[in-house]
Design an enzyme around this catalytic site. Structure first.
Site, PDB file in Angstrom:
ATOM      1  N   SER A  21       7.418   9.483   1.540  1.00 30.03           N
ATOM      2  CA  SER A  21       5.997   9.258   2.810  1.00 30.03           C
ATOM      3  C   SER A  21       5.517   8.082   1.783  1.00 30.03           C
ATOM      4  CB  SER A  21       4.602   9.917   2.517  1.00 30.03           C
ATOM      5  OG  SER A  21       3.037   9.473   3.327  1.00 30.03           O
ATOM      6  N   ASN A  22       3.632   7.605   1.811  1.00 24.83           N
ATOM      7  CA  ASN A  22       3.736   6.234   1.879  1.00 24.83           C
ATOM      8  C   ASN A  22       2.048   5.968   0.937  1.00 24.83           C
ATOM      9  OD1 ASN A  22       2.147   5.084   4.644  1.00 24.83           O
ATOM     10  ND2 ASN A  22       4.489   5.816   5.316  1.00 24.83           N
TER      11      ASN A  22
END
Ligand code: CTP
Length: 210
Positions: A21-22
């Site tokens: 993810s980020n």
């Protein structure tokens, strides 16, 4: 007007216990959804996993992966007048393993490209629809933003330095670019301020398609 907004990160699962993810917080998208309601518009917010509460008066569609986000946005895009695409969509996804990967010293993961959701909306865009993208760039913000605006057939793009979405305070460079060539310097402005500015600048083109 019906305003469609995407926000937050996407999450791509590797196996049942791990994902890629980020650090996007989703906050700008949430502020834009709240501002839409304040201005009397219908707001639909498609968001990846965030720790934020649903804003009052907004239809919220929660998704995890880039492909789920694409499906949700495509459902609402045809009858919206504007799309603010603030989501930090993951560019790649791994192949999902149903059983947990066992710990190894070293291994490589092959990543496959996710669809470019915004470019897809740019291809479907009709008269009277305004597309506003966001971009994170480390160098030559204005030139890089212009290239993305053209490539994805956008009306506006908000270009920021990476720190903008991660940290709440501090100095950051930020520019709003228009298809007509205007450049607005929004550096160091708060997200609240930027969300109001985006409505003031971008939604004029909704009522005056040209
Ligand atoms: N975007 C999207 N789908 C993707 C990647 C990005 O819809 N798979 C959207 C983002 O929500 C944003 C805009 O495209 O509004 C620009 O995103 P950015 O990550 O800056 O650009 P990329 O197209 O991913 O290009 P690169 O990462 O190579 O700079």
């Amino acid at each position: 007007m019906k305003i469609l907004i995407s926000a937050g990160p996407t999450r791509e699962w590797i196996d049942p216990v791990r994902y890629i993810s980020n650090p996007a917080t989703g906050r700008l998208g949430y502020l834009l959804a709240e501002e839409a309601v304040r201005r009397g518009h219908e707001a639909v917010l498609v968001c990846g996993p965030t720790g934020l509460e649903n804003p009052a008066g907004v239809k919220v569609v929660r998704v995890e992966t880039a492909r789920q986000m694409e499906t949700a946005l495509r459902r609402h895009f045809p009858d919206c007048q504007a799309l603010f695409m603030t989501a930090a969509v993951g560019d790649w996804r791994p192949r999902f393993r149903r059983t947990k990967l066992k710990c190894k010293r070293k291994f490589s993961l092959t990543l496959f490209p996710n669809p470019d959701i915004l470019a897809g909306c740019g291809r479907l865009k009709k008269n009277g629809q305004t597309l506003i993208g966001c971009a994170l760039e480390t160098n030559n913000l204005v030139e890089a933003g212009r290239a993305k605006l053209r490539r994805k057939n956008l009306d506006f793009i908000l270009v920021n330095e990476p720190g903008f979405f991660g940290k709440e305070k501090g100095r950051h460079q930020s520019f709003l670019l228009s298809r007509r060539g205007e450049v607005y310097d929004l550096s160091n402005r708060s997200k609240e301020d930027i969300s109001r500015f985006l409505y003031d600048r971008c939604l004029l083109t909704c009522s005056n398609p040209s």
